[in-house]
Design a protein around this motif. Structure first.
Motif, PDB file in Angstrom:
ATOM      1  N   GLU A  74       0.862  -1.199   0.000  1.00  0.00           N
ATOM      2  CA  GLU A  74       0.000   0.000   0.000  1.00  0.00           C
ATOM      3  C   GLU A  74       0.890   1.238   0.000  1.00  0.00           C
ATOM      4  O   GLU A  74       0.818   2.099   0.882  1.00  0.00           O
ATOM      5  CB  GLU A  74      -0.944  -0.038   1.210  1.00  0.00           C
ATOM      6  CG  GLU A  74      -1.973  -1.169   1.111  1.00  0.00           C
ATOM      7  CD  GLU A  74      -2.809  -1.340   2.375  1.00  0.00           C
ATOM      8  OE1 GLU A  74      -3.781  -2.118   2.305  1.00  0.00           O
ATOM      9  OE2 GLU A  74      -2.481  -0.711   3.410  1.00  0.00           O
ATOM     10  N   GLY A  77       0.199   5.401   0.289  1.00  0.00           N
ATOM     11  CA  GLY A  77       0.185   6.234   1.495  1.00  0.00           C
ATOM     12  C   GLY A  77       1.402   7.146   1.562  1.00  0.00           C
ATOM     13  O   GLY A  77       1.313   8.307   1.976  1.00  0.00           O
ATOM     14  N   ASP A 263      -1.317  -1.713   9.042  1.00  0.00           N
ATOM     15  CA  ASP A 263      -1.756  -0.341   8.713  1.00  0.00           C
ATOM     16  C   ASP A 263      -2.167   0.413   9.975  1.00  0.00           C
ATOM     17  O   ASP A 263      -3.362   0.635  10.223  1.00  0.00           O
ATOM     18  CB  ASP A 263      -2.933  -0.400   7.721  1.00  0.00           C
ATOM     19  CG  ASP A 263      -3.355   0.997   7.272  1.00  0.00           C
ATOM     20  OD1 ASP A 263      -4.404   1.121   6.612  1.00  0.00           O
ATOM     21  OD2 ASP A 263      -2.643   1.964   7.625  1.00  0.00           O
ATOM     22  N   ASP A 265      -2.226   3.397  10.710  1.00  0.00           N
ATOM     23  CA  ASP A 265      -3.045   4.605  10.489  1.00  0.00           C
ATOM     24  C   ASP A 265      -4.531   4.268  10.490  1.00  0.00           C
ATOM     25  O   ASP A 265      -5.368   5.096  10.826  1.00  0.00           O
ATOM     26  CB  ASP A 265      -2.676   5.259   9.143  1.00  0.00           C
ATOM     27  CG  ASP A 265      -1.296   5.904   9.186  1.00  0.00           C
ATOM     28  OD1 ASP A 265      -0.750   6.219   8.107  1.00  0.00           O
ATOM     29  OD2 ASP A 265      -0.770   6.061  10.305  1.00  0.00           O
ATOM     30  N   SER A 266      -4.859   3.013  10.112  1.00  0.00           N
ATOM     31  CA  SER A 266      -6.285   2.647  10.012  1.00  0.00           C
ATOM     32  C   SER A 266      -6.963   2.687  11.383  1.00  0.00           C
ATOM     33  O   SER A 266      -8.193   2.744  11.468  1.00  0.00           O
ATOM     34  CB  SER A 266      -6.414   1.236   9.426  1.00  0.00           C
ATOM     35  OG  SER A 266      -5.908   0.281  10.352  1.00  0.00           O
ATOM     36  N   LEU A 415       5.685  -1.350   4.451  1.00  0.00           N
ATOM     37  CA  LEU A 415       5.315  -0.030   4.987  1.00  0.00           C
ATOM     38  C   LEU A 415       6.517   0.608   5.672  1.00  0.00           C
ATOM     39  O   LEU A 415       6.752   1.812   5.554  1.00  0.00           O
ATOM     40  CB  LEU A 415       4.152  -0.187   5.976  1.00  0.00           C
ATOM     41  CG  LEU A 415       3.637   1.082   6.631  1.00  0.00           C
ATOM     42  CD1 LEU A 415       3.081   2.066   5.603  1.00  0.00           C
ATOM     43  CD2 LEU A 415       2.561   0.758   7.681  1.00  0.00           C
ATOM     44  N   ARG A 419       8.097   4.264   4.750  1.00  0.00           N
ATOM     45  CA  ARG A 419       8.293   5.356   5.714  1.00  0.00           C
ATOM     46  C   ARG A 419       9.741   5.861   5.714  1.00  0.00           C
ATOM     47  O   ARG A 419       9.995   7.041   5.857  1.00  0.00           O
ATOM     48  CB  ARG A 419       7.919   4.877   7.118  1.00  0.00           C
ATOM     49  CG  ARG A 419       6.457   4.542   7.349  1.00  0.00           C
ATOM     50  CD  ARG A 419       5.584   5.768   7.507  1.00  0.00           C
ATOM     51  NE  ARG A 419       4.274   5.408   8.064  1.00  0.00           N
ATOM     52  CZ  ARG A 419       3.942   5.480   9.354  1.00  0.00           C
ATOM     53  NH1 ARG A 419       4.841   5.869  10.232  1.00  0.00           N
ATOM     54  NH2 ARG A 419       2.723   5.153   9.764  1.00  0.00           N
TER      55      ARG A 419
END
Ligand SMILES: Cc1cc2nc3c(=O)[nH]c(=O)nc-3n(C[C@H](O)[C@H](O)[C@H](O)COP(=O)(O)OP(=O)(O)OC[C@H]3O[C@@H](n4cnc5c(N)ncnc54)[C@H](O)[C@@H]3O)c2cc1C
Length: 443
Positions: A74, A77, A263, A265-266, A415, A419
């Protein structure tokens, strides 16, 4: 002295593989020109092959290999509309691509996509590192010292296999690894009967095979379970006792927990209060046992669990007296051997790389870091970097509590790479031919 890299990674393991694959994909797509240096003291993915202690390589991985270096795919993002293209390119480094390359994918799926061993995961990581070449340089050597160089760059001194000492400079630094074993209070005389979670597994052959031994394992997490399974295979007749500081628990692994790892942030992780984040990490990451591993020992009548924090180990003839604070008060047990699986201290490992003046300068720039009580929350930014510190120092292994529980383990390597790598795009973006419709600058 080589030309400064945009990012230097200390350690060629799981996190380095994820970052290298992402950098390769970005450079190969012509999205930017990023220079990445990885310094590995042993060989790529050594920890997983049993070359750095911690495992024999044959212990089971506690996570599905589908959570590979690109997971959760993903990248939108961090990279906006470039994300989809990047995720497609990252499929070339996926577990499936690796198994296809080895000609074993169908067989693995037909077998029900079973769990794998640490060394199988290590072989996958080494395969990724061998292919992630665009803009990526792997240096074989041990990082000895890290300082602050000219123009606010990191200056990294490496004892290299091919040269006495070499210095590498970088605009940003990523520190990886599990850390060194935590200290377990003990009498020096007890040391000959003790092992630690990061000892080489070969050391355990000191335990006699020709008689029944009593072995105590101190710790309530994955390291203790991995060690228990190893010892059960090595010494089938041994009686194994696991001491956990509180009630032994298995790790929650439903989609509810998994989505927080892949995730954060979810669930608005960084905005949750500290107690909630600590509770989640305690229940789903640190100090809990993986259900699959537990299933393997659930009917073992030579294995038991005792509750209560172990406070001290003393010598007791040819063995160890273990004192612990049980729910019914102070208690003691006697063992032939005890294994300290109370976990890893990453900060202790890193302290050894930064000389005192550099540690002081880091704290002058970004506040206390090195000698805070373990109950203190260390602050990390979205790039998993020490908040407020320039040049950037990324330490995902410590950033889990602030930024998301998956960054300290294998929960979201893709992820993690997003970042850490996204900030490198600034100033590095390759100009794309006008009219190719794709944005020249990332979000
Ligand atoms: C054996 C083991 C099993 C684990 N199993 C799981 C699991 O199933 N699921 C999960 O989510 N997490 C697991 N973890 C926890 C966690 O995921 C890992 O610790 C971590 O994510 C591994 O990635 P890494 O890149 O930080 O470290 P590693 O993959 O361990 O790589 C670190 C590398 O750094 C090198 N190195 C160390 N010091 C230096 C130096 N000074 N100079 C140069 N190189 C250096 C080492 O040789 C090593 O190759 C496990 C950890 C270990 C050690």
């Amino acid at each position: 002295m080589s030309a400064p890299a945009d990012l230097l990674v200390v350690g060629g393991g799981a996190k380095a593989a994820a970052v290298a694959a992402k950098v390769h994909a970005i450079n190969a797509l012509g999205l930017a020109r990023i220079a990445l240096t990885i310094v590995e003291a042993n060989r790529p993915a050594a920890s997983w092959m049993g070359l750095n202690g911690m495992t024999s390589g044959d212990e089971p991985l506690a996570i599905t290999p589908i959570k590979d270096v690109g997971f959760p795919y993903e990248s939108g993002g961090a990279f906006g509309e470039l994300g989809a293209e990047l995720d497609r390119a990252m499929l070339g480094f996926s577990w499936q691509s690796y198994m296809l390359d080895r000609g074993g994918f169908a067989r693995w799926v037909n077998a029900g996509s079973p769990g794998i061993r640490h060394r199988d995961y290590g072989a996958y990581l080494a395969w990724v590192l061998a292919r992630a070449t665009a803009g990526v340089r792997i240096v074989h050597g041990r990082v000895r010292r890290i300082g602050l160089g000219a123009e606010d760059r990191w200056s990294v001194e490496v004892a290299q296999a091919d040269a006495e000492r070499a210095r590498h400079e970088a605009h940003a630094l990523l520190l990886t690894g599990s850390g060194v074993h935590r200290h377990l209070p003990h009498d020096p005389d007890a040391a000959p009967w003790m092992f630690h979670c990061d000892d080489k597994r070969g050391e355990f052959t000191r335990i006699p095979a020709d008689r029944r031994t009593e072995i105590g394992i101190v710790g309530g997490g994955e390291g203790a379970l991995s060690c228990l399974m190893f010892l059960r295979a090595l010494r089938p007749a041994a009686r194994l006792t696991v001491h956990t500081p509180s009630l032994p628990l298995s790790r929650g692994e439903s989609f509810l927990e998994n989505r927080v790892f892949s995730d954060p942030d979810s669930v608005g992780w960084s905005g949750l209060d500290l107690a909630t984040r600590r509770m989640f990490v305690a229940q789903c990451d640190r100090g809990v046992f993986g259900p699959d591993g537990l299933a393997a020992i659930s009917y073992d009548d030579q294995c038991r669990f005792l509750t209560g924090r172990v406070v001290h180990l003393g010598a007791d003839g040819e063995g160890v007296r273990l004192d612990y604070a049980s729910p019914d008060g102070p208690r003691a047990e006697r063992y032939d051997y005890v294994v300290n699986c109370t976990g890893f201290d990453l900060l202790e490992q890193l302290r050894g790389l930064f000389p005192p003046p550099v540690r002081a300068e880091i704290e002058r720039r970004s506040g206390p870091l090195w000698d805070l009580p373990s109950s203190t929350e260390l602050r990390f930014g979205r790039g998993l970097e020490v908040e407020g510190l320039w040049p950037r120092l990324h330490i995902p292994g410590l950033a889990g509590l602030t930024q998301g529980p998956g960054f300290a383990n294998l929960g979201c390597l893709g992820l993690l790479a997003d970042r850490v790598v996204a900030p490198l795009m600034v100033g590095n973006v390759a100009e794309r031919p006008v009219g190719d419709g794709r944005a020249a600058t990332p979000v």
